[in-house]
Design an enzyme around this catalytic site. Structure first.
Site, PDB file in Angstrom:
ATOM      1  N   LYS A 179       0.875  -1.173   0.000  1.00 24.69           N
ATOM      2  CA  LYS A 179       0.000   0.000   0.000  1.00 24.69           C
ATOM      3  C   LYS A 179       0.918   1.230   0.000  1.00 24.69           C
ATOM      4  CE  LYS A 179      -2.097   3.492   2.025  1.00 24.69           C
ATOM      5  NZ  LYS A 179      -1.777   4.465   1.025  1.00 24.69           N
ATOM      6  N   GLY A 232       6.914   5.801   7.993  1.00 29.49           N
ATOM      7  CA  GLY A 232       6.042   6.982   7.931  1.00 29.49           C
ATOM      8  C   GLY A 232       6.052   7.716   9.252  1.00 29.49           C
ATOM      9  N   GLY A 237       2.617   4.994  12.843  1.00 26.77           N
ATOM     10  CA  GLY A 237       3.494   3.878  13.194  1.00 26.77           C
ATOM     11  C   GLY A 237       3.076   3.226  14.514  1.00 26.77           C
ATOM     12  N   GLU A 254       9.832   2.159  10.723  1.00 21.73           N
ATOM     13  CA  GLU A 254      10.837   3.213  10.598  1.00 21.73           C
ATOM     14  C   GLU A 254      10.095   4.531  10.641  1.00 21.73           C
ATOM     15  OE1 GLU A 254      13.842   2.822  11.072  1.00 21.73           O
ATOM     16  OE2 GLU A 254      13.926   0.653  10.773  1.00 21.73           O
ATOM     17  N   CYS A 288      13.923  11.037   6.660  1.00 13.52           N
ATOM     18  CA  CYS A 288      13.934  10.793   8.110  1.00 13.52           C
ATOM     19  C   CYS A 288      15.353  10.943   8.653  1.00 13.52           C
ATOM     20  CB  CYS A 288      13.355   9.436   8.445  1.00 13.52           C
ATOM     21  SG  CYS A 288      14.138   8.117   7.575  1.00 13.52           S
ATOM     22  N   GLN A 335       2.534  19.452   3.436  1.00 14.16           N
ATOM     23  CA  GLN A 335       3.911  19.592   3.937  1.00 14.16           C
ATOM     24  C   GLN A 335       4.318  21.059   3.953  1.00 14.16           C
ATOM     25  OE1 GLN A 335       4.501  16.362   5.493  1.00 14.16           O
ATOM     26  NE2 GLN A 335       6.380  17.517   5.334  1.00 14.16           N
ATOM     27  N   GLU A 389       9.966  16.847  14.645  1.00 11.20           N
ATOM     28  CA  GLU A 389      10.457  16.575  13.287  1.00 11.20           C
ATOM     29  C   GLU A 389       9.762  17.549  12.337  1.00 11.20           C
ATOM     30  OE1 GLU A 389       9.253  12.917  11.174  1.00 11.20           O
ATOM     31  OE2 GLU A 389      11.357  12.742  10.620  1.00 11.20           O
TER      32      GLU A 389
HETATM   33  N1  LIG Z   1      10.099   8.276   8.466  1.00 11.07           N
HETATM   34  C1  LIG Z   1       9.879   8.783   7.296  1.00 11.07           C
HETATM   35  O1  LIG Z   1      10.628   8.557   6.397  1.00 11.07           O
HETATM   36  C2  LIG Z   1       8.668   9.580   7.059  1.00 11.07           C
HETATM   37  C3  LIG Z   1       8.177  10.418   8.037  1.00 11.07           C
HETATM   38  N2  LIG Z   1       7.066  11.153   7.787  1.00 11.07           N
HETATM   39  C4  LIG Z   1       6.616  12.084   8.838  1.00 11.07           C
HETATM   40  O2  LIG Z   1       5.207  12.046   8.931  1.00 11.07           O
HETATM   41  C5  LIG Z   1       4.654  13.330   8.680  1.00 11.07           C
HETATM   42  C6  LIG Z   1       3.316  13.159   7.984  1.00 11.07           C
HETATM   43  O3  LIG Z   1       3.454  12.513   6.722  1.00 11.07           O
HETATM   44  P1  LIG Z   1       2.312  11.533   6.206  1.00 11.07           P
HETATM   45  O4  LIG Z   1       2.414  11.278   4.788  1.00 11.07           O
HETATM   46  O5  LIG Z   1       0.998  12.070   6.690  1.00 11.07           O
HETATM   47  O6  LIG Z   1       2.691  10.163   6.963  1.00 11.07           O
HETATM   48  P2  LIG Z   1       1.764   8.927   7.267  1.00 11.07           P
HETATM   49  O7  LIG Z   1       2.373   8.167   8.385  1.00 11.07           O
HETATM   50  O8  LIG Z   1       0.355   9.365   7.397  1.00 11.07           O
HETATM   51  O9  LIG Z   1       1.837   8.059   5.908  1.00 11.07           O
HETATM   52  C7  LIG Z   1       2.695   6.977   5.693  1.00 11.07           C
HETATM   53  C8  LIG Z   1       1.921   5.815   5.070  1.00 11.07           C
HETATM   54  O10 LIG Z   1       0.947   5.329   5.989  1.00 11.07           O
HETATM   55  C9  LIG Z   1      -0.341   5.302   5.385  1.00 11.07           C
HETATM   56  N3  LIG Z   1      -1.367   5.479   6.411  1.00 11.07           N
HETATM   57  C10 LIG Z   1      -1.936   6.630   6.866  1.00 11.07           C
HETATM   58  N4  LIG Z   1      -2.832   6.361   7.834  1.00 11.07           N
HETATM   59  C11 LIG Z   1      -2.843   5.016   8.013  1.00 11.07           C
HETATM   60  C12 LIG Z   1      -3.568   4.120   8.875  1.00 11.07           C
HETATM   61  N5  LIG Z   1      -4.449   4.562   9.763  1.00 11.07           N
HETATM   62  N6  LIG Z   1      -3.320   2.801   8.783  1.00 11.07           N
HETATM   63  C13 LIG Z   1      -2.412   2.330   7.910  1.00 11.07           C
HETATM   64  N7  LIG Z   1      -1.717   3.119   7.048  1.00 11.07           N
HETATM   65  C14 LIG Z   1      -1.914   4.447   7.117  1.00 11.07           C
HETATM   66  C15 LIG Z   1      -0.257   6.426   4.378  1.00 11.07           C
HETATM   67  O11 LIG Z   1      -1.289   6.345   3.415  1.00 11.07           O
HETATM   68  P3  LIG Z   1      -1.816   7.694   2.673  1.00 11.07           P
HETATM   69  O12 LIG Z   1      -0.701   8.155   1.829  1.00 11.07           O
HETATM   70  O13 LIG Z   1      -2.960   7.233   1.871  1.00 11.07           O
HETATM   71  O14 LIG Z   1      -2.171   8.659   3.752  1.00 11.07           O
HETATM   72  C16 LIG Z   1       1.135   6.191   3.817  1.00 11.07           C
HETATM   73  O15 LIG Z   1       1.128   5.127   2.913  1.00 11.07           O
HETATM   74  C17 LIG Z   1       5.727  14.042   7.869  1.00 11.07           C
HETATM   75  O16 LIG Z   1       5.645  15.422   7.988  1.00 11.07           O
HETATM   76  C18 LIG Z   1       6.979  13.504   8.499  1.00 11.07           C
HETATM   77  O17 LIG Z   1       7.270  14.210   9.683  1.00 11.07           O
HETATM   78  C19 LIG Z   1       6.408  11.059   6.587  1.00 11.07           C
HETATM   79  C20 LIG Z   1       6.859  10.255   5.590  1.00 11.07           C
HETATM   80  C21 LIG Z   1       8.065   9.479   5.746  1.00 11.07           C
HETATM   81  O1  LIG Z   2      18.546   8.788   3.868  1.00 14.45           O
HETATM   82  C1  LIG Z   2      18.064   7.926   3.143  1.00 14.45           C
HETATM   83  O2  LIG Z   2      18.556   7.623   2.088  1.00 14.45           O
HETATM   84  C2  LIG Z   2      16.833   7.172   3.553  1.00 14.45           C
HETATM   85  C3  LIG Z   2      15.972   7.967   4.446  1.00 14.45           C
HETATM   86  C4  LIG Z   2      14.708   7.294   4.760  1.00 14.45           C
HETATM   87  O3  LIG Z   2      14.625   6.115   4.896  1.00 14.45           O
HETATM   88  C5  LIG Z   2      13.492   8.075   4.900  1.00 14.45           C
HETATM   89  O4  LIG Z   2      13.544   9.273   4.841  1.00 14.45           O
HETATM   90  O5  LIG Z   2      12.432   7.450   5.069  1.00 14.45           O
END
Ligand SMILES: NC(=O)C1=CN([C@@H]2O[C@H](COP(=O)(O)OP(=O)(O)OC[C@H]3O[C@@H](n4cnc5c(N)ncnc54)[C@H](OP(=O)(O)O)[C@@H]3O)[C@@H](O)[C@H]2O)C=CC1
Ligand SMILES: O=C(O)CCC(=O)C(=O)O
Length: 488
Positions: A179, A232, A237, A254, A288, A335, A389
């Site tokens: 997904k 995410g 998470g 992660e 991240c 964002q 973050e």
């Molecule tokens: N660690 C990392 O690399 C990341 C961190 N982030 C952080 O998160 C913040 C918000 O970003 P955001 O895109 O909203 O992140 P989310 O955690 O909402 O999204 C990540 C994934 O989870 C899915 N998702 C959302 N809600 C659910 C749920 N209830 N059950 C299962 N899956 C779900 C999303 O689907 P959908 O896209 O349809 O919402 C997407 O595929 C960012 O500003 C950043 O701080 C974000 C992305 C990556």
């Molecule tokens: O720094 C990278 O290449 C990976 C970072 C990462 O996993 C993320 O932002 O989700």
């Protein structure tokens, strides 16, 4: 270089067929550079998830029985197909998510390398032989897959992250339901096309697109789910972890980071300046592992700050498809608003804005989500800028009087993904390695920068602890059987 990629509709991929959602509805994906339509993805329903889970469940026995070397062959094929299509896929990535084209191409190339690495796993050892206390017995370990693995991915690395989760899942014998993040699902759909063209058997890999809170949720509560890997936000998470714990299945998370870089008095300042700018502003700070807090010793603070600002001013911001552009827009309007909110809060709480801080305006920028590279100073540990973050192009400069204070400040966060130090002092390097509470420890290098052949993950709230990538992925995607065979 202005590359035109045509908009298209990506269907769900279920049981080796590209199918429309039962809802009959699609979601529009727009470019954060100019709001042009990049394509459409399915707005899926719970029934679509159920079909994908059923397909993955039905396929799992045969896929496991095929054996590891044969499974690895499919990954080699997918790697070659991805490599042949690297440029158009990178173009779509830049259009849909915004990062500069050179970075997008680098990400696709990394995807190819990850696939080849795990394809090779096909012929690496599967277990150990252990001396038994019984001389007439053979004691060994074997690995078994989890079964059906759910893969939920974010929008910031729509090629690399799905691949670094799916490739090990598949080679170790699991079937997958993916997904992808809605915001970059057209790009991830193109990656799935490469797997599909590699000729995977029916049901081995499935993709369903649409709202996380609807279909992600359905996947999490589905009875056929045997394991879940997620990257995410921290909130989602934690929810994933709770659902998985309730079902008694393995989970891998992660999440975020608040990654510090320490610049010590004896640092090579030019090297540190380049690394901080790359770490903080590449991918518009949406990693991240991005550099977020820069902790600088007083003796070189002014000199470092001056050089940092001078170099940051040379950064070109614009559409990632335009040649010479170094930093693209934020990936979405959400964002963009969130990052501007953090900047406003920083000013309100009394941090001093040294550079940037505003949305870019003008004909090149008005339709997109562009923010200036932003640097604050006078950021104290309790301020939001030092704690949350931000996931955008914002640096918080923090001044300290010595190495011990720097380490203490670096660890003063709930996160623990990556940290780096710039110094020539071997004792400080050794102490940093021991004392810093992060999964990635970097010396004289930027905080971002992940190598697919090494374990990746964080400590504290950044991760569930189950490492990704390299050999470490095997620990999550398999379970060990201890086998005892006795002579007759
Ligand atoms: N660690 C990392 O690399 C990341 C961190 N982030 C952080 O998160 C913040 C918000 O970003 P955001 O895109 O909203 O992140 P989310 O955690 O909402 O999204 C990540 C994934 O989870 C899915 N998702 C959302 N809600 C659910 C749920 N209830 N059950 C299962 N899956 C779900 C999303 O689907 P959908 O896209 O349809 O919402 C997407 O595929 C960012 O500003 C950043 O701080 C974000 C992305 C990556
Ligand atoms: O720094 C990278 O290449 C990976 C970072 C990462 O996993 C993320 O932002 O989700």
């Amino acid at each position: 270089m202005q590359i035109i990629t045509k908009e298209e509709t990506i269907k769900n991929f279920i049981n080796n067929q590209w199918v429309e959602s039962a809802s009959g509805k699609v979601i529009k994906s727009i470019s954060p550079a100019d709001r042009q339509v990049v394509g459409y993805v399915q707005s899926s329903t719970k029934d679509d998830v159920d079909s994908a889970m059923n397909a993955a469940h039905s396929a799992k026995k045969e896929w496991w029985r095929m054996g590891q070397p044969a499974r690895g062959e499919f990954l080699y094929k997918a790697a070659n197909i991805l490599e042949q299509n690297a440029k158009p896929i990178a173009e779509t990535l830049t259009k849909e998510m915004g990062k500069a084209y050179s970075e997008a191409l680098g990400e696709v190339t990394r995807g190819v390398q990850i696939l080849r690495y795990y394809a090779n796993e096909g012929v690496r050892k599967e277990g150990d032989v252990i001396p038994s206390s019984d001389k007439d017995a053979l004691l060994l370990t074997k690995r078994a897959p989890l079964g059906v693995v759910g893969v939920i991915t974010p929008w910031n690395f729509p090629v690399a992250i799905p691949i670094w989760k799916m490739a090990p899942a598949l080679v170790y014998g699991n079937t997958v339901v993916l997904k992808p993040a809605t915001e970059s699902a057209v790009t991830t759909g193109k990656v799935v096309e490469c797997f599909a063209k590699a000729g995977l058997p029916d049901g081995v890999l499935n993709m369903v697109t649409g709202s996380g809170s609807v279909i992600g949720q359905e996947m999490l509560q589905h009875p056929f789910l045997n394991g879940i890997t997620f990257t995410g936000s921290e909130n989602v998470g934690k929810h994933v972890a709770r659902m998985a714990a309730e079902k008694g299945i393995k989970f891998q998370l992660e999440l975020g980071g608040k990654n510090p870089v320490i610049v010590a008095e004896d640092a090579n300042i030019d090297q540190a300046v380049d690394a901080v700018l790359n770490g903080a502003f590449r991918s518009t700070g949406q990693k991240c592992t991005a550099t977020s807090r820069v902790i600088v010793e007083s003796g070189i603070y002014d000199q470092f700050k001056e050089k940092l600002i001078e170099k940051a001013k040379t950064i070109t911001v614009g559409n990632g498809l335009t040649e010479g552009v170094w930093m693209g827009p934020c990936a979405s309007e959400n964002q963009f608003n969130s990052v501007l909110g953090f900047i406003e809060k920083g000013i309100e709480e009394g941090a001093a804005l040294l550079l940037g801080g505003k949305a870019l305006t003008g004909p090149e920028y008005d339709q997109g989500f562009y923010i200036e590279p932003t640097i604050f100073e006078g950021v104290s540990p309790e301020m939001t800028l030092a704690r949350e973050e931000i996931f955008g192009p914002v640096i918080a400069l923090m001044e300290v009087s010595n190495f011990e204070e720097a380490i203490e400040m670096a660890n003063d966060t709930k996160y623990g993904l990556s940290a780096s130090i710039f110094t020539k002092d071997l004792n400080h390097i050794m102490e940093f390695m021991d004392e810093i509470e992060t999964g990635l420890v970097r010396v004289n290098a930027e905080s971002a920068g992940v190598e697919y052949q090494a374990p990746f993950g964080g400590m504290k709230s950044s991760s569930s602890g189950a490492r990704e990538q390299g050999e470490a992925a095997k620990e999550f995607f398999t379970q060990i059987k201890t086998v005892f065979i006795k002579k007759v």
